[in-house]
Write a protein that holds these residues in place. Structure first.
Motif: not given
Length: 303
Positions: A221-235
């Motif tokens: 269960q993921t509790i906290q996760r945020y994405s970058h404000t720009r796309s990233v190439p490694y995922v």
């Protein structure tokens, strides 16, 4: 100021010589000393123990004898390295012996009493939870970017062998700690509010993103996760987990009935994170999209 009236009365009865001293030893070496005058104060011509001074004296000793326990780990060859027992001051036993000195009229030597602190993760536990792989994920990075590669390796080492018990929360920031030059982290490109910038520890978001996908694959269960404000190439798009010491964190909870073990390594431009547990675990995996093994030129710059 708090005072110990009982100690004062006993001192009065025994007519203590306030010049006598106490030597506290640890493994045969004197680490602290005090006499009655240092630890008491006169009140109506009766020496009364100053509790604040006693507590300061005890804290000083505690700092000197404390040894942090060390968890058992698994080395790169797969061998289990035993943990190490730690030690701390046994406060109650020390207090009883200290009062014996306080009520005496002679010099006193006290070998500091210790309490053992057993490591949370021992060899037996590791041997039980290392066998069943319940999740994994791999991402790729450009080895030519030395600073970024260094930061990725350090963060990967920090979470390797980490054990999360049932019901416990894992915090990436807490596990890795503050990224600093003193810890070996270097300047590398990071994304700040959608723009590229230089920052200490640039690159560790690839580790947190790899971990997120491994944990998700394991069904945790993921509790906290945020994405970058720009796309990233490694995922793949939307599968990243940005982290910052003064900002976002990645955290998850072990909702299973058994402890889980994180095994994280870097090799040849690849971050590999696997999640293990015991054969007794009740779990359900999730399907996650694989990361591309093609190194993008943009990975030289992005976090």
């Amino acid at each position: 100021m708090r005072l110990s009236w009982i100690a004062g009365l006993l001192l009065f009865v025994h007519q203590v010589n306030i010049s006598e001293s106490l030597s506290v030893t640890h493994q045969g070496r004197t680490i602290a000393s005090v006499n009655h005058a240092d630890i008491t104060m006169p009140l109506l011509d009766v020496p009364i123990m100053d509790v604040d001074k006693y507590n300061q004296f005890v804290k000083k000793i505690d700092r000197q004898v404390y040894q942090k326990p060390v968890n058992a780990t698994i080395d790169k060859q797969g061998n289990i390295l035993p943990g190490r027992v730690g030690y701390k001051l046994y406060h109650q036993a020390f207090k009883e012996q200290f009062y014996s000195f306080l009520y005496s009229s002679r010099a006193y030597k006290l070998e500091v009493p210790l309490l053992a602190i057993h490591p949370k993760v021992d060899s037996e536990l590791l041997s039980e939870i290392r066998g069943k792989k319940i999740g994994e994920y791999r991402t790729y990075f450009n080895l030519n970017n030395k600073n970024r590669s260094n930061n990725i390796s350090l963060a990967t080492e920090a979470i390797n062998n980490y054990v999360v018990f049932p019901g416990e929360m894992f915090s990436f920031n807490q596990a890795v700690g503050k990224r600093s030059v003193d810890k070996g982290y270097m300047l590398a490109r990071v994304i700040v509010k959608g723009e590229f910038s230089e920052g200490i520890g640039g690159g560790i978001c690839q580790v947190s993103s790899t971990l997120f996908n491994a944990i998700d694959n394991a069904g945790l269960q993921t509790i906290q996760r945020y994405s970058h404000t720009r796309s990233v190439p490694y995922v793949p798009s939307g599968r990243d987990a940005t982290v910052s010491w003064y900002g976002p964190d990645f955290s998850f909870k072990n909702t299973y009935n058994q402890p889980i073990l994180i095994r994280a390594t870097t090799q040849g431009g690849m971050v590999s994170i696997m999640v293990y547990s015991s054969d007794m675990i009740n779990y359900k995996t999730r399907k996650v999209p694989n990361a591309s093994n093609q190194i993008s030129k943009e990975q030289i710059y992005r976090s």
